[in-house]
Design a protein around this motif. Structure first.
Motif, PDB file in Angstrom:
ATOM      1  N   UNK A 241      63.979 -34.005  16.410  1.00  0.00           N
ATOM      2  CA  UNK A 241      65.071 -34.216  15.455  1.00  0.00           C
ATOM      3  C   UNK A 241      65.385 -32.917  14.720  1.00  0.00           C
ATOM      4  N   UNK A 242      64.368 -32.185  14.327  1.00  0.00           N
ATOM      5  CA  UNK A 242      64.584 -30.902  13.655  1.00  0.00           C
ATOM      6  C   UNK A 242      65.377 -29.949  14.543  1.00  0.00           C
ATOM      7  N   UNK A 243      65.001 -29.884  15.818  1.00  0.00           N
ATOM      8  CA  UNK A 243      65.737 -29.036  16.753  1.00  0.00           C
ATOM      9  C   UNK A 243      67.200 -29.465  16.862  1.00  0.00           C
ATOM     10  N   UNK A 244      67.419 -30.762  16.967  1.00  0.00           N
ATOM     11  CA  UNK A 244      68.775 -31.279  17.139  1.00  0.00           C
ATOM     12  C   UNK A 244      69.632 -31.005  15.910  1.00  0.00           C
ATOM     13  N   UNK A 245      69.059 -31.131  14.736  1.00  0.00           N
ATOM     14  CA  UNK A 245      69.801 -30.847  13.509  1.00  0.00           C
ATOM     15  C   UNK A 245      70.197 -29.370  13.452  1.00  0.00           C
ATOM     16  N   UNK A 246      69.299 -28.499  13.866  1.00  0.00           N
ATOM     17  CA  UNK A 246      69.599 -27.072  13.873  1.00  0.00           C
ATOM     18  C   UNK A 246      70.701 -26.750  14.877  1.00  0.00           C
ATOM     19  N   UNK A 247      70.576 -27.289  16.094  1.00  0.00           N
ATOM     20  CA  UNK A 247      71.555 -26.998  17.148  1.00  0.00           C
ATOM     21  C   UNK A 247      72.943 -27.521  16.791  1.00  0.00           C
ATOM     22  N   UNK A 248      72.997 -28.628  16.047  1.00  0.00           N
ATOM     23  CA  UNK A 248      74.280 -29.212  15.657  1.00  0.00           C
ATOM     24  C   UNK A 248      74.821 -28.625  14.361  1.00  0.00           C
ATOM     25  N   UNK A 249      74.061 -27.758  13.735  1.00  0.00           N
ATOM     26  CA  UNK A 249      74.431 -27.217  12.435  1.00  0.00           C
ATOM     27  C   UNK A 249      75.420 -26.075  12.511  1.00  0.00           C
ATOM     28  N   UNK A 250      75.718 -25.475  11.351  1.00  0.00           N
ATOM     29  CA  UNK A 250      76.793 -24.488  11.267  1.00  0.00           C
ATOM     30  C   UNK A 250      76.377 -23.045  11.539  1.00  0.00           C
ATOM     31  N   UNK A 251      75.095 -22.795  11.816  1.00  0.00           N
ATOM     32  CA  UNK A 251      74.606 -21.415  11.860  1.00  0.00           C
ATOM     33  C   UNK A 251      74.136 -21.002  13.251  1.00  0.00           C
ATOM     34  N   UNK A 252      74.286 -19.712  13.588  1.00  0.00           N
ATOM     35  CA  UNK A 252      73.628 -19.190  14.791  1.00  0.00           C
ATOM     36  C   UNK A 252      72.117 -19.406  14.662  1.00  0.00           C
ATOM     37  N   UNK A 253      71.454 -19.789  15.766  1.00  0.00           N
ATOM     38  CA  UNK A 253      70.063 -20.220  15.628  1.00  0.00           C
ATOM     39  C   UNK A 253      69.212 -19.797  16.808  1.00  0.00           C
ATOM     40  N   UNK A 254      67.910 -19.897  16.587  1.00  0.00           N
ATOM     41  CA  UNK A 254      66.911 -19.707  17.639  1.00  0.00           C
ATOM     42  C   UNK A 254      65.801 -20.721  17.429  1.00  0.00           C
ATOM     43  N   UNK A 255      65.326 -21.294  18.538  1.00  0.00           N
ATOM     44  CA  UNK A 255      64.184 -22.207  18.513  1.00  0.00           C
ATOM     45  C   UNK A 255      63.071 -21.592  19.346  1.00  0.00           C
ATOM     46  N   UNK A 256      61.908 -21.415  18.743  1.00  0.00           N
ATOM     47  CA  UNK A 256      60.727 -20.954  19.466  1.00  0.00           C
ATOM     48  C   UNK A 256      59.805 -22.157  19.640  1.00  0.00           C
ATOM     49  N   UNK A 257      59.569 -22.541  20.888  1.00  0.00           N
ATOM     50  CA  UNK A 257      58.629 -23.623  21.176  1.00  0.00           C
ATOM     51  C   UNK A 257      57.307 -23.014  21.636  1.00  0.00           C
ATOM     52  N   UNK A 258      56.224 -23.386  20.970  1.00  0.00           N
ATOM     53  CA  UNK A 258      54.898 -22.874  21.317  1.00  0.00           C
ATOM     54  C   UNK A 258      54.009 -24.000  21.835  1.00  0.00           C
TER      55      UNK A 258
END
Length: 242
Positions: free
Chosen positions: A112-129
């Motif tokens: 859900x956190x990832x989805x909120x970021x991807x749908x949000x207004x800002x350029x983004x990066x997700x690092x999955x570890x």
């Protein structure tokens, strides 16, 4: 560049702050201890003001059904503050395979956190570890019973926290990915094997037995927590233990 590192006093955040500052950037750690509360929103606008990038390394205080509410509220508040402040890059840390384990409340919350970021207004990066080496003692404690530790044979690809911090630092200082980067340790073990190695190196005489129903990782099906094609970190588990 100026960075606001939310959760910047924790295991990963403190190292990211140190790495960024050592590279000549200005990285400021923010947390409840510095007066920033991602749930109430207190101090958020001030924390991100003037920042080129926000690195969000906060985590839910629980891994249960309450965790989705934490990530929804914290992300809503952080994204609103960062957007208002003109932030150009928003980075979060997530988990390899997080979209493959709907049985776990916490994994659904991180997705859900990832989805909120991807749908949000800002350029983004997700690092999955992959799973942190530092968490192995906690994993062993969950299913310990006298002289026995019960663990499923779930495939695990452990990564050292310092390597996670290094990758997050690189991503944060670069151009937004607009997507996901997977990072992982260099070796894959079954969880029971990892348990035996850990106890042996610590001189712990307890016995590890395979129990496919034991602990949180019992819900994991197949090898979804590993990724041979990820960016591989250098630290091997036995070297980290040493």
């Amino acid at each position: 560049m100026k960075f606001a590192v939310i959760g910047g006093t924790g295991l990963i955040g403190s190292q990211v702050v140190r790495n960024l500052n050592a590279a000549g950037h200005e990285a400021v750690p923010h947390s409840q201890s510095t007066g920033v509360d991602v749930i109430s929103g207190q101090g958020l606008e001030e924390a991100v003001a003037g920042a080129d990038a926000v690195v969000n390394l906060t985590n839910s205080p629980t891994f249960d059904e309450a965790s989705p509410a934490f990530f929804r509220t914290s992300m809503d508040n952080l994204l609103a503050a960062a957007h208002k402040g003109g932030v150009g890059h928003f980075v979060i840390l997530s988990i390899v395979g997080v979209d493959q384990v709907p049985e776990l409340d916490y994994y659904r919350a991180k997705l859900l956190q990832e989805e909120l970021l991807a749908a949000g207004p800002l350029p983004y990066s997700i690092v999955r570890a992959t799973q942190f080496m530092e968490f192995m003692d906690a994993v062993l404690s969950w299913t310990a019973d006298g002289d026995t530790v019960r663990l499923p044979a779930t495939p695990i690809q452990p990564i050292a926290a310092k390597d996670v911090a290094s990758e997050v630092t690189q991503v944060a200082a670069g151009a937004p990915l607009g997507g996901i980067r997977n990072i992982a340790g260099p070796e894959i073990f079954s969880l029971d094997e990892l348990g035996r190695i850990t106890l042996s190196r610590k001189g712990d005489k307890r016995t590890v037995v395979i129990d496919p129903t034991a602990g949180m990782f019992a819900a994991i099906k197949g090898d979804v927590l590993t990724d041979k094609n990820a960016h591989l970190a250098p630290t091997r588990y036995t070297d980290w233990l040493a």
